[in-house]
Write an enzyme that holds these catalytic residues in place. Sequence first.
Site, mmCIF file in Angstrom:
data_model
loop_
_atom_site.group_PDB
_atom_site.id
_atom_site.type_symbol
_atom_site.label_atom_id
_atom_site.label_comp_id
_atom_site.label_asym_id
_atom_site.label_seq_id
_atom_site.Cartn_x
_atom_site.Cartn_y
_atom_site.Cartn_z
ATOM 1 C CB SER A 17 -0.952 -0.031 1.200
ATOM 2 O OG SER A 17 -1.832 1.075 1.171
ATOM 3 C CB THR A 18 1.276 4.094 2.351
ATOM 4 O OG1 THR A 18 -0.136 4.236 2.493
ATOM 5 C CG2 THR A 18 1.927 5.464 2.336
ATOM 6 C CG HIS B 237 -4.099 -0.825 -0.820
ATOM 7 N ND1 HIS B 237 -4.001 -0.721 0.554
ATOM 8 C CD2 HIS B 237 -4.583 -2.070 -1.059
ATOM 9 C CE1 HIS B 237 -4.410 -1.851 1.117
ATOM 10 N NE2 HIS B 237 -4.755 -2.695 0.156
ATOM 11 C CG MET C 115 -2.406 3.181 5.204
ATOM 12 S SD MET C 115 -2.794 4.950 5.274
ATOM 13 C CE MET C 115 -4.020 5.067 3.953
ATOM 14 C CG ASP D 88 -5.757 -5.555 2.412
ATOM 15 O OD1 ASP D 88 -6.275 -6.674 2.626
ATOM 16 O OD2 ASP D 88 -5.701 -5.034 1.282
#
Length: 335
Positions: free
Chosen positions: A162-163, A188, A276, A279
């Site tokens: 993600s991030t 993401h 973050m 998930d």
Amino acid sequence: MNRILMVDDSAFMRKVISDILNKMSSVSTVRIARNGKNCLDILDADNDFDLILMDIEMPVMDGLSALRQIKKDYSIPVIMLSAVSDQAVTIKALEYGAADFIEKPVNLMEIQDEWVRELYAKIKNICGRSSKPPVAANHKAKPNGAHKKRNIRPQAVVIGSSTGGPKALLEIIKGVSHTNIPVFIVQHMPAGFTRTFSERLNEESGATVVEASDNMLVKNQIYLCPGNYHMTIQGDRLKLDQRPKMHGTRPAVDYLFETAAAHYGANLTAFILTGMGHDGTAGLQTIMDEGGYVIAEDQESCTVFGMPRSAIEAQVVDEVVSLHEIGKILQTIVG
């Protein structure tokens, strides 16, 4: 309390976003800059900021040029404000070290609550990434305490991020000269940006990287899940669907991990990278239950140590290593 520097050439955008930021309980100061040069001038006099929120397209000095200088001289994290038309430049910004990006609001007169929640979440996680105690780099979480050897010849690899993921993925994928097994990635990222990102990964890698499509036949190549779709494995095909968001996101890592575990069993290796939230943790539990092997990125190399931390604390990880080491492991097992 966080100090934020907001950089945008639109006075209206600066006012709207500043008002939103000032409502955050964790924000003490919001300072504004009109363009990249103005931003650098401010930083020359005062660089005690916890975050820079910066537009991409600006006169005098654009956001990409300013970002390169910021990353050269300062350690302040940067979130880019991106329009859909800025896809290629946004991916380049992530390569240059932007921590993340957020799409500009479609209508500044009626900003959606979901957009505000996403902005708040990104700021909270990026500004607060050092607030939790570190996890030991050599931590190895085994559900039963038994030693498990890394599978050097799995039948497939799954990756969740993600991030900070785009930069991390570029680093590890560019070292892959070819792949003898399929690699499935959930990053993401909003719809529209994943096509551009898959093309960028394909340029950097010796292996074929494609954005997945519904009912696509699984071959020995690298698949990136498209934004706004969940990706699952059903037999020798990839399936895309638009079920409700999981963990506030679509795509969700868990859907891929769970179906990959069911299909490949113990012949699966999973990597959970920077990001973050949590998930991927539930999916990693399924992979563990089926005998698969799990590797998490360590805290030092993560932009946001959220998803790996969640997996480590849930004891669904076999190894915790640096991103550089993950790149070497990936090259070995796919080649």
